[in-house]
Write a protein that holds these residues in place. Structure first.
Motif, PDB file in Angstrom:
ATOM      1  N   GLU A  43      -3.585  15.357  -3.366  1.00 59.73           N
ATOM      2  CA  GLU A  43      -3.672  13.297  -2.460  1.00 59.73           C
ATOM      3  C   GLU A  43      -4.069  12.347  -3.412  1.00 59.73           C
ATOM      4  O   GLU A  43      -4.819  12.150  -3.564  1.00 59.73           O
ATOM      5  N   HIS A  44      -3.354  11.422  -2.611  1.00 60.64           N
ATOM      6  CA  HIS A  44      -3.317  10.353  -3.506  1.00 60.64           C
ATOM      7  C   HIS A  44      -2.857   8.743  -2.555  1.00 60.64           C
ATOM      8  O   HIS A  44      -1.816   9.375  -1.858  1.00 60.64           O
ATOM      9  N   GLU A  45      -3.102   8.013  -3.033  1.00 60.18           N
ATOM     10  CA  GLU A  45      -2.859   7.094  -2.532  1.00 60.18           C
ATOM     11  C   GLU A  45      -3.065   5.329  -2.703  1.00 60.18           C
ATOM     12  O   GLU A  45      -4.329   5.393  -3.507  1.00 60.18           O
ATOM     13  N   LYS A  62       0.779  -1.048  -0.290  1.00 60.13           N
ATOM     14  CA  LYS A  62       0.089   0.143  -0.195  1.00 60.13           C
ATOM     15  C   LYS A  62       0.384   1.319  -0.312  1.00 60.13           C
ATOM     16  O   LYS A  62       1.828   1.052   0.501  1.00 60.13           O
ATOM     17  N   PHE A  63      -0.177   2.667  -0.369  1.00 65.13           N
ATOM     18  CA  PHE A  63       0.776   3.730   0.101  1.00 65.13           C
ATOM     19  C   PHE A  63       0.474   4.919   0.678  1.00 65.13           C
ATOM     20  O   PHE A  63      -1.118   5.035  -0.288  1.00 65.13           O
ATOM     21  N   LYS A  64      -0.051   4.963   1.518  1.00 64.85           N
ATOM     22  CA  LYS A  64      -1.483   6.077   2.656  1.00 64.85           C
ATOM     23  C   LYS A  64      -0.874   7.284   1.787  1.00 64.85           C
ATOM     24  O   LYS A  64      -0.121   7.693   0.870  1.00 64.85           O
ATOM     25  N   ALA A  65      -1.980   8.117   2.225  1.00 62.23           N
ATOM     26  CA  ALA A  65      -2.770   9.351   1.451  1.00 62.23           C
ATOM     27  C   ALA A  65      -1.151  10.232   0.847  1.00 62.23           C
ATOM     28  O   ALA A  65      -0.963  10.233   2.649  1.00 62.23           O
ATOM     29  N   HIS A  66      -0.802  11.108   0.174  1.00 63.67           N
ATOM     30  CA  HIS A  66       0.271  11.910   0.160  1.00 63.67           C
ATOM     31  C   HIS A  66       0.187  12.484  -1.170  1.00 63.67           C
ATOM     32  O   HIS A  66      -0.989  12.177  -2.048  1.00 63.67           O
ATOM     33  N   VAL A  67       1.054  13.495  -0.963  1.00 65.76           N
ATOM     34  CA  VAL A  67       1.431  14.296  -2.728  1.00 65.76           C
ATOM     35  C   VAL A  67       2.293  14.276  -2.309  1.00 65.76           C
ATOM     36  O   VAL A  67       3.233  13.808  -2.130  1.00 65.76           O
ATOM     37  N   ASP A  68       2.982  14.323  -4.223  1.00 70.67           N
ATOM     38  CA  ASP A  68       4.270  13.550  -4.115  1.00 70.67           C
ATOM     39  C   ASP A  68       5.357  14.732  -4.568  1.00 70.67           C
ATOM     40  O   ASP A  68       4.335  15.728  -4.764  1.00 70.67           O
ATOM     41  N   THR A  69       6.708  14.257  -3.960  1.00 70.08           N
ATOM     42  CA  THR A  69       7.320  15.225  -3.969  1.00 70.08           C
ATOM     43  C   THR A  69       7.789  15.634  -5.266  1.00 70.08           C
ATOM     44  O   THR A  69       8.422  15.701  -5.758  1.00 70.08           O
TER      45      THR A  69
HETATM   46 FE   FE2 Z   1       2.444   9.523  -5.364  1.00 72.88          FE
END
Ligand code: FE2
Ligand code: AKG
Length: 513
Positions: free
Chosen positions: A276-278, A214-221
């Motif tokens: 934001e995406h996950e 999984k990859f929890k909610a984040h914005v890409d750097t």
């Molecule tokens: Fe991402």
């Protein structure tokens, strides 16, 4: 102003706000699609190529590209099925898109000097190589506070860096980059040096495996100040779960590549990476993706959008020309819906070329009305931040984060510094004092004048310092204001919409490379 005129003006502002809001709701922040994999054959790029194709390849109902756009636009319909006229049939044949099986070759980290190859979809014979690929992936980190962090409760995935593998997959050849560019970076309305398109740069191969990938909610750097988006291409490998969920201003778009859909097709999504995406948990199988960074470029072959033909422009034009509207001049404010990298020294020079989605539309429409349009960073101070008090006949003032005796600042020679080293330079203090007076005066005037808000506007984007504590924890408004000292102006602004990406804007520092 008479109360009649005030009421009329208020109504016009209301209508303007509603239009901007409606435009925001319509704006697209993600696009995606599916391209079937068929065995290698001549590419049906132009009509003459068609004759060398076997009939069954042309008529295969699966050999049609399908696209899904985030928020409301759905191109998943298979147009070839609904075509009636011969001419359209021909066209659909020409435009049928297919993708070769995707080959990945990589250097093994487990067995130095060994390199392997696996093809997707993967057949039984290549299964051992597929297992080897899983073994050769490194645990995937993510950026937090300017550092790479490994935390499997937040992101559980494997990765190969772009230097460790190569692939025959080409998102340009399949039109993915063009499509993403047209949606996410539409060409400016006028031909200017800001005209732009997008360029995709391969970034990683990622594997999210069950039971808990999984990859929890984040914005890409952002990898550079030019970066506007990300492209994710899901390779054909059947899995369950692992939906990519995107959120922007209360809206949500889900790309679900699970189940049989991924048996024999590549599926992709491109989006503004400040949204934001996950990746939800993968519950069965392996979800493999190629990720690309999407950068704004200074060239594009696309036609120009005529902003004067846009509905928002027409509305703006008629509202702005109402007699008496803003007769005495006003600053109209629009809060950007997206975040923009601003840690690079010349970040401002990327704007307005890198404006995204609705921000670009609003910018272009206002520009077309011949109003002066400027892009500014802003902080909406509260009067709280400009307090004063008096003690033993000395007046002290608080400006965003420090107390200081006002007389000290008012009367001194601006070229000397205060004895207390923790104080700012005197000249700056004197400037602040002037701003403080202005702030109080504007704040008084704006009382009862709906929507008018006193804000500090920076003259340009100021590079953010990435502190040890990271941007999100370390950089407060007060610190920003100090950075802006020389470049700040205080204005009363009438806002058309509520503050957008305030938090995200603070943390959205581009990594300089
Ligand atoms: Fe991402
Ligand atoms: O694999 C995906 O769908 C997205 C992964 C992602 O968000 C990232 O790599 O930053």
């Amino acid at each position: 102003m008479s109360s009649l005129a005030e009421t009329a003006e208020r109504q016009i502002f209301k209508q303007l706000s509603e239009f901007v809001e409606a435009e925001s709701k319509r704006s697209v922040y993600a696009i995606g699609g599916t391209i079937p994999i068929t065995s290698p054959s001549p590419h049906p790029i132009c009509k003459s190529d068609e004759t060398v194709l076997k009939n069954d390849e042309l008529s295969s109902p699966s050999a049609t590209e399908t696209n899904t756009l985030g928020e409301g636009i759905d191109l998943t319909k298979d147009d070839s099925k609904t075509c009636t006229t011969e001419a359209v049939k021909d066209l659909s044949a020409i435009h049928n898109l297919r993708c070769d099986p995707v080959i990945i070759r990589w250097d093994s980290s487990a067995n130095p000097n060994a390199s392997y190859k696996v093809t997707f979809p993967c057949n039984d014979a290549e299964q051992p190589n597929f297992e080897q690929l899983l073994k050769d992936c490194q645990p995937a980190t993510f950026g937090k506070g300017g550092k790479d962090v490994l935390d499997e409760s937040y992101r559980k995935a494997g990765k190969l860096d772009e230097t460790a593998f190569c692939s025959n997959f080409n998102p340009y050849a399949l039109g993915i980059v063009d499509t993403a560019g047209q949606i996410l970076a539409p060409t400016n309305c006028r031909q200017t040096s800001g005209t732009h398109g997008v360029r995709a740069e391969l970034y990683k191969l990622n594997v999210y495996s069950s039971p808990s990938g999984k990859f929890k909610a984040h914005v890409d750097t952002p990898r550079s100040k030019h970066q506007i988006g990300s492209l994710v291409v899901c390779l054909p490998s059947v899995h369950e779960g692992g939906q990519l969920v995107l959120r922007h201003q209360g809206r949500e778009t889900v790309f679900d590549w699970s189940g049989d859909k991924g048996k024999n097709a590549i599926q992709w999504a491109a989006f503004y990476s400040d949204c934001e995406h996950e990746v939800l948990e993968v519950t069965a199988g392996h979800r493999l993706t190629l990720t690309y960074n999407l950068y704004a470029t200074c060239w594009a072959n696309n036609a120009f959008v005529d902003s004067e033909a846009l509905e928002l422009y027409q509305t703006l034009k008629s509202l702005l020309s109402e007699p008496g509207f803003c007769k005495n001049g006003k600053i109209i404010g629009y809060n950007c819906a997206h975040a923009y990298p601003h840690s690079a020294d010349d970040a401002s020079s990327m704007l307005p070329a890198t404006l995204k989605g609705v921000d670009k539309i609003v910018y272009e429409c206002f520009l077309a009305t011949k109003l002066e349009v400027v892009l500014r960073p802003c902080i909406d101070f509260e009067l709280e931040e400009f307090r004063e008090y008096e003690e033993e006949n000395i007046r002290y003032a608080w400006y965003t984060d420090k107390w200081g005796p006002i007389e000290d600042w008012e009367d001194r020679d601006p070229n000397t510094t205060l004895p207390d080293e923790s104080h700012y330079f005197l000249k700056q203090r004197q400037n602040l004092l002037k701003r403080f007076a202005l702030f109080k005066q504007l704040d008084k005037e704006s009382k009862g004048n709906d929507g008018l808000k006193v804000v500090a506007l920076g003259s340009r984007l100021i590079p953010l310092q990435i502190t040890d504590m990271g941007l999100d924890e370390g950089a407060s408004e007060a610190e920003l204001a100090r950075e802006w000292d020389e470049n700040i102006s205080i204005k009363a602004v009438k806002w058309l919409n509520a503050g957008g990406h305030r938090q995200a804007a603070l943390v959205h520092g581009a990594v300089s490379i």
